[in-house]
Write a protein that holds these residues in place. Structure first.
Motif, PDB file in Angstrom:
ATOM      1  N   SER A 157      77.114  38.393  41.992  1.00 54.62           N
ATOM      2  CA  SER A 157      76.553  37.087  42.342  1.00 54.62           C
ATOM      3  C   SER A 157      75.648  36.592  41.224  1.00 54.62           C
ATOM      4  CB  SER A 157      75.759  37.175  43.651  1.00 54.62           C
ATOM      5  OG  SER A 157      76.626  37.388  44.731  1.00 54.62           O
ATOM      6  N   LEU A 158      74.845  37.488  40.672  1.00 56.89           N
ATOM      7  CA  LEU A 158      73.960  37.099  39.572  1.00 56.89           C
ATOM      8  C   LEU A 158      74.757  36.676  38.343  1.00 56.89           C
ATOM      9  CD1 LEU A 158      71.289  39.912  39.967  1.00 56.89           C
ATOM     10  CD2 LEU A 158      70.883  37.467  40.201  1.00 56.89           C
ATOM     11  N   LYS A 159      75.917  37.275  38.156  1.00 57.01           N
ATOM     12  CA  LYS A 159      76.734  36.970  36.976  1.00 57.01           C
ATOM     13  C   LYS A 159      77.553  35.698  37.140  1.00 57.01           C
ATOM     14  CE  LYS A 159      77.416  41.866  35.869  1.00 57.01           C
ATOM     15  NZ  LYS A 159      76.537  42.055  34.706  1.00 57.01           N
ATOM     16  N   SER A 160      77.489  35.072  38.306  1.00 57.29           N
ATOM     17  CA  SER A 160      78.426  33.975  38.559  1.00 57.29           C
ATOM     18  C   SER A 160      78.192  32.793  37.629  1.00 57.29           C
ATOM     19  CB  SER A 160      78.369  33.548  40.029  1.00 57.29           C
ATOM     20  OG  SER A 160      77.075  33.117  40.354  1.00 57.29           O
ATOM     21  N   GLU A 161      76.960  32.569  37.203  1.00 52.84           N
ATOM     22  CA  GLU A 161      76.708  31.504  36.229  1.00 52.84           C
ATOM     23  C   GLU A 161      77.484  31.788  34.945  1.00 52.84           C
ATOM     24  OE1 GLU A 161      72.652  29.583  34.750  1.00 52.84           O
ATOM     25  OE2 GLU A 161      73.158  31.370  33.608  1.00 52.84           O
ATOM     26  N   GLY A 162      77.401  33.031  34.495  1.00 55.10           N
ATOM     27  CA  GLY A 162      78.091  33.410  33.268  1.00 55.10           C
ATOM     28  C   GLY A 162      79.596  33.274  33.390  1.00 55.10           C
ATOM     29  N   LEU A 163      80.148  33.607  34.570  1.00 58.22           N
ATOM     30  CA  LEU A 163      81.589  33.481  34.783  1.00 58.22           C
ATOM     31  C   LEU A 163      82.024  32.030  34.614  1.00 58.22           C
ATOM     32  CD1 LEU A 163      82.068  35.847  37.872  1.00 58.22           C
ATOM     33  CD2 LEU A 163      82.890  36.244  35.543  1.00 58.22           C
ATOM     34  N   SER A 164      81.208  31.114  35.127  1.00 60.13           N
ATOM     35  CA  SER A 164      81.522  29.693  35.010  1.00 60.13           C
ATOM     36  C   SER A 164      81.469  29.240  33.540  1.00 60.13           C
ATOM     37  CB  SER A 164      80.539  28.887  35.868  1.00 60.13           C
ATOM     38  OG  SER A 164      80.766  27.510  35.713  1.00 60.13           O
ATOM     39  N   TYR A 165      80.461  29.697  32.809  1.00 59.33           N
ATOM     40  CA  TYR A 165      80.337  29.317  31.389  1.00 59.33           C
ATOM     41  C   TYR A 165      81.481  29.892  30.556  1.00 59.33           C
ATOM     42  CZ  TYR A 165      75.879  26.908  31.802  1.00 59.33           C
ATOM     43  OH  TYR A 165      74.914  26.004  32.130  1.00 59.33           O
ATOM     44  N   LEU A 166      81.877  31.143  30.864  1.00 60.33           N
ATOM     45  CA  LEU A 166      83.016  31.748  30.162  1.00 60.33           C
ATOM     46  C   LEU A 166      84.271  30.916  30.391  1.00 60.33           C
ATOM     47  CD1 LEU A 166      82.313  35.480  31.063  1.00 60.33           C
ATOM     48  CD2 LEU A 166      82.620  34.662  28.714  1.00 60.33           C
ATOM     49  N   ALA A 167      84.466  30.480  31.653  1.00 64.34           N
ATOM     50  CA  ALA A 167      85.649  29.672  31.984  1.00 64.34           C
ATOM     51  C   ALA A 167      85.573  28.322  31.274  1.00 64.34           C
ATOM     52  CB  ALA A 167      85.751  29.491  33.497  1.00 64.34           C
ATOM     53  N   GLY A 168      84.386  27.709  31.289  1.00 69.35           N
ATOM     54  CA  GLY A 168      84.225  26.398  30.679  1.00 69.35           C
ATOM     55  C   GLY A 168      84.415  26.422  29.174  1.00 69.35           C
ATOM     56  N   SER A 169      84.221  27.595  28.587  1.00 72.08           N
ATOM     57  CA  SER A 169      84.389  27.741  27.140  1.00 72.08           C
ATOM     58  C   SER A 169      85.729  28.388  26.794  1.00 72.08           C
ATOM     59  CB  SER A 169      83.250  28.584  26.564  1.00 72.08           C
ATOM     60  OG  SER A 169      82.007  28.003  26.896  1.00 72.08           O
ATOM     61  N   GLN A 221      84.848  35.077  46.654  1.00 70.55           N
ATOM     62  CA  GLN A 221      84.066  34.892  45.430  1.00 70.55           C
ATOM     63  C   GLN A 221      84.913  35.168  44.191  1.00 70.55           C
ATOM     64  OE1 GLN A 221      81.277  37.992  44.358  1.00 70.55           O
ATOM     65  NE2 GLN A 221      79.643  36.498  44.014  1.00 70.55           N
ATOM     66  N   ALA A 222      85.697  36.260  44.233  1.00 70.42           N
ATOM     67  CA  ALA A 222      86.480  36.649  43.057  1.00 70.42           C
ATOM     68  C   ALA A 222      87.665  35.708  42.835  1.00 70.42           C
ATOM     69  CB  ALA A 222      86.976  38.084  43.214  1.00 70.42           C
ATOM     70  N   THR A 223      88.410  35.424  43.916  1.00 68.82           N
ATOM     71  CA  THR A 223      89.673  34.698  43.741  1.00 68.82           C
ATOM     72  C   THR A 223      89.470  33.199  43.569  1.00 68.82           C
ATOM     73  OG1 THR A 223      89.966  34.508  46.132  1.00 68.82           O
ATOM     74  CG2 THR A 223      91.010  36.386  45.053  1.00 68.82           C
ATOM     75  N   ARG A 224      88.309  32.682  43.965  1.00 68.23           N
ATOM     76  CA  ARG A 224      88.041  31.247  43.811  1.00 68.23           C
ATOM     77  C   ARG A 224      87.229  30.965  42.562  1.00 68.23           C
ATOM     78  NH1 ARG A 224      91.421  32.633  47.711  1.00 68.23           N
ATOM     79  NH2 ARG A 224      91.894  30.894  49.095  1.00 68.23           N
ATOM     80  N   GLY A 225      86.967  31.984  41.757  1.00 68.78           N
ATOM     81  CA  GLY A 225      86.251  31.764  40.509  1.00 68.78           C
ATOM     82  C   GLY A 225      84.886  32.417  40.518  1.00 68.78           C
ATOM     83  N   GLY A 226      84.089  32.114  41.513  1.00 70.96           N
ATOM     84  CA  GLY A 226      82.798  32.786  41.650  1.00 70.96           C
ATOM     85  C   GLY A 226      81.627  32.032  41.077  1.00 70.96           C
ATOM     86  N   GLY A 227      81.860  30.888  40.493  1.00 72.10           N
ATOM     87  CA  GLY A 227      80.756  30.065  39.998  1.00 72.10           C
ATOM     88  C   GLY A 227      81.090  28.612  40.247  1.00 72.10           C
ATOM     89  N   HIS A 228      80.263  27.701  39.700  1.00 74.46           N
ATOM     90  CA  HIS A 228      80.516  26.281  39.938  1.00 74.46           C
ATOM     91  C   HIS A 228      81.643  25.770  39.040  1.00 74.46           C
ATOM     92  CE1 HIS A 228      77.861  26.490  36.482  1.00 74.46           C
ATOM     93  NE2 HIS A 228      78.400  25.347  36.099  1.00 74.46           N
ATOM     94  N   ALA A 254      71.612  38.535  31.976  1.00 71.48           N
ATOM     95  CA  ALA A 254      71.595  38.762  30.533  1.00 71.48           C
ATOM     96  C   ALA A 254      72.893  39.439  30.100  1.00 71.48           C
ATOM     97  CB  ALA A 254      70.394  39.614  30.151  1.00 71.48           C
ATOM     98  N   ALA A 255      73.348  40.426  30.875  1.00 73.35           N
ATOM     99  CA  ALA A 255      74.533  41.203  30.490  1.00 73.35           C
ATOM    100  C   ALA A 255      75.770  40.307  30.372  1.00 73.35           C
ATOM    101  CB  ALA A 255      74.781  42.321  31.502  1.00 73.35           C
ATOM    102  N   ILE A 256      75.986  39.418  31.341  1.00 83.19           N
ATOM    103  CA  ILE A 256      77.204  38.591  31.290  1.00 83.19           C
ATOM    104  C   ILE A 256      77.121  37.617  30.110  1.00 83.19           C
ATOM    105  CG2 ILE A 256      76.404  36.807  32.947  1.00 83.19           C
ATOM    106  CD1 ILE A 256      79.965  38.006  33.047  1.00 83.19           C
ATOM    107  N   HIS A 257      75.916  37.163  29.778  1.00 83.76           N
ATOM    108  CA  HIS A 257      75.811  36.253  28.645  1.00 83.76           C
ATOM    109  C   HIS A 257      75.929  36.980  27.303  1.00 83.76           C
ATOM    110  CE1 HIS A 257      74.383  33.475  31.832  1.00 83.76           C
ATOM    111  NE2 HIS A 257      75.128  32.654  31.128  1.00 83.76           N
ATOM    112  N   MET A 258      75.627  38.270  27.299  1.00 81.65           N
ATOM    113  CA  MET A 258      75.908  39.078  26.104  1.00 81.65           C
ATOM    114  C   MET A 258      77.420  39.204  25.917  1.00 81.65           C
ATOM    115  SD  MET A 258      73.027  42.032  26.486  1.00 81.65           S
ATOM    116  CE  MET A 258      71.281  41.630  26.402  1.00 81.65           C
TER     117      MET A 258
END
Lengths: 354, 201
Positions: free
Chosen positions: A84-96, A124-131, A59-63
């Motif tokens: 690790s839990l925030k990795s989905e959000g990291l990918s969405y931030l990058a995609g947007s 995890q950090a240097t390769r992005g951390g999400g899909h 929730a926090a990363i999506h906020m």
């Protein structure tokens, strides 16, 4: 006006976020980064900002995503399992292509692991951390002063390149107290014409999304994103060198491992061994050029890490495996002693295998 | 790296959680900063803090400090027996071990370090200063290793005591003075070993 005080690394980072004009913090507590949230819970109300303890890391990363869409500087912080839990959000931030500021005060893993310092989230950090294909700018402070200065820089970099800037540090740097000089300057202003601020029926609506169903359009998005990443690599790489002028043995280390390595390099030099240290301050972009140049005169590299050997791969890539690279490490929350590192230097100096 | 560096003082403070170990370290860190030294202060954290043992690494130096972790202290301050036993062997040769003799009744095992035994818990209790044993030991530490003026001590106290505990400053000062007096007085007694205490670089 600048003043020098004694602060914990986590607190200095939090105060620097305030100085950087961040008024939106979303997080969920976890050791060893809890002081960041605790500090901002006090400070944000004083400056008219928002401190919000979310129901979860996700929730926090999506906020953060939401606040960033609105054109605001926003941050979250956590430690390894939480990242690790925030990795989905990291990918969405990058995609947007949204700016965001994220802090990982690493603890030992995998899984829940332990709460003592580690550097095992490097991949995890240097390769992005999400899909998906993406990068984060990864900043690695080695002092309380850098916890503050790299936070200021991180917010600027995130806004300049519309991407996530991540502080990758560890429990030791987060928990330790040192002198820190806090600059109170006006934060840099960035135009954000894409922000979702309401059309007032006076302009076309803005759309921020990471969903592109037409493959040619999505390909172009990826290509232009990576053209931007190339600009980051050219302009924003940061590195510190120590004793490298005539070094035959080159240590490479970041964060707490770099501080331990400095002691070892000083001790080695005192006994006549030509050792030096390259300390990446940005882990992505990785200071590949400094490494490649060092490979001209360095006989052997030592990667000093609190992991089973992750950054060592970037070193080998940077020098195209032209010289041997060995790993000196402790894991699980243990930290190598200067003696352990010195021992490795001495063995290499004698031509022995590690 | 076993040898002492003249311009660097590495201090390890260890005891039970709740004895004021971290506050002790914070005090020294602020004192070092006041004297213009570079400082690092690193607490043990996590499960250790939650009721078990606590320890704190402090380094004061005239130069930039590398690792903030104290493996071989110049000065060990031990406030319980497990810490005394665990860290006694790690103190560097010529260093000092300062300990609470009311809680630690063990025979010093090293010939090459200076032992300073102060019955801090008892002294504090006798003076109506229960809970200030750490400040008694700190007073002794300052006497041996980090000479400060009265004004400097007052300034550090005002920096480290939080606003909601301002009413305890006077008791802190009394405990510090008691510790310093005991340290000064025991100079000629068996409580202190034959070696000279280290002075901060």
């Amino acid at each position: 006006m600048a003043k020098t005080v004694l602060m914990k690394g986590n607190e200095a980072l939090a105060e620097a976020a305030i100085q950087a004009g961040c008024r939106h913090y979303f997080g969920y507590p976890i050791t060893p980064q809890t002081e960041i949230g605790a500090y901002l819970a006090k400070r944000m109300p004083e400056v008219g900002g928002v401190f919000l303890q979310a129901e979860s890391e996700i929730a926090a990363i999506h906020m953060v995503y939401g606040a960033s869409c609105a054109g605001k500087r926003a941050m979250t912080s956590s430690s390894s399992p939480g990242i690790s839990l925030k990795s989905e959000g990291l990918s969405y931030l990058a995609g947007s292509d949204l700016p965001a500021f994220v802090v990982n005060v690493q603890r030992a893993g995998p899984g829940l692991g332990g709460i003592q310092p580690a550097q095992a989230d490097y991949f995890q950090a240097t390769r992005g951390g999400g899909h998906g294909d993406f990068r984060n700018i990864v900043l690695a402070p080695a002092s309380v002063q850098e916890m503050a200065s790299l936070t200021l820089r991180g917010f600027d970099l995130a806004d300049r390149y519309n991407m996530t800037a991540m502080i990758l540090t560890d429990g030791t740097i987060g928990q330790m107290m040192e002198q820190v000089t806090l600059e109170s300057a006006e934060p840099t202003a960035f135009e954000k014409p894409w922000a979702l601020t309401g059309t007032r029926c006076e302009r076309e609506k803005h759309v921020i999304t990471s969903l592109y169903l037409a493959p040619d359009e999505l390909e172009q998005k990826n290509l232009s994103r990576f053209a931007r990443y190339a600009r980051v690599q050219r302009a924003e790489t940061m590195v510190e060198t120590y004793g490298m002028e005539d070094a035959e043995i080159c240590l490479v280390a970041y964060g707490i491992a770099a501080r331990v390595s400095k002691n070892a390099v000083a001790a080695a030099r005192a006994s006549g061994i030509r050792a030096g240290l390259i300390r990446p301050i940005t882990l992505w972009p990785f200071p590949a050029e400094a490494l490649a140049n060092a490979a001209e005169h360095v006989r052997q590299f030592l990667s000093v890490e609190l992991s089973m050997g992750q950054m060592i791969q970037d070193i080998e890539l940077a020098i195209r495996c032209r010289r041997p690279v060995s790993l000196v490490s402790r894991v699980g929350g243990m930290i190598p002693t200067p003696e352990q590192v010195l021992l490795a230097i001495e063995r290499v100096a004698r031509g022995e295998a590690i | 790296m076993q040898t002492k560096q003249a311009n660097t003082q590495r201090i390890l403070i260890a005891g039970f959680g709740g004895q004021g170990i971290l506050f002790f370290g914070k005090w020294i860190a602020h004192a070092g900063a006041l004297l213009g030294k570079q400082i690092t202060w690193l607490p043990s954290y996590g499960p250790e803090m939650r009721g078990g043992t606590a320890n704190c690494s402090v380094i004061l130096s005239d130069d930039a400090i590398g690792s903030p972790i104290v493996h071989e202290p110049d000065v060990l301050i031990a406030m319980n027996l497990p810490s005394f036993l665990a860290y006694q062997p790690s103190v560097c040769a010529g260093g000092e071990i300062l300990y609470d003799a009311s809680l630690i009744q063990d025979t010093p095992a090293r010939e090459d370090v200076c032992y300073r035994a102060i019955a801090a818990t008892r002294i504090a209790s006798d003076a109506g200063l229960d809970g200030f044993a750490n400040m008694i030991l700190l007073g002794a530490f300052l006497e041996d290793c980090l000479p400060l003026t009265q004004a400097q001590r007052a300034q550090v106290l005002s920096q480290v005591v939080p606003v909601h505990k301002k009413h305890l400053i006077e008791a802190n000062m009394r405990a510090l003075s008691l510790g310093r007096e005991y340290a000064a007085r025991s100079e000629s007694k068996a409580e202190k070993t034959r070696l000279h205490p280290r002075k901060a670089g």
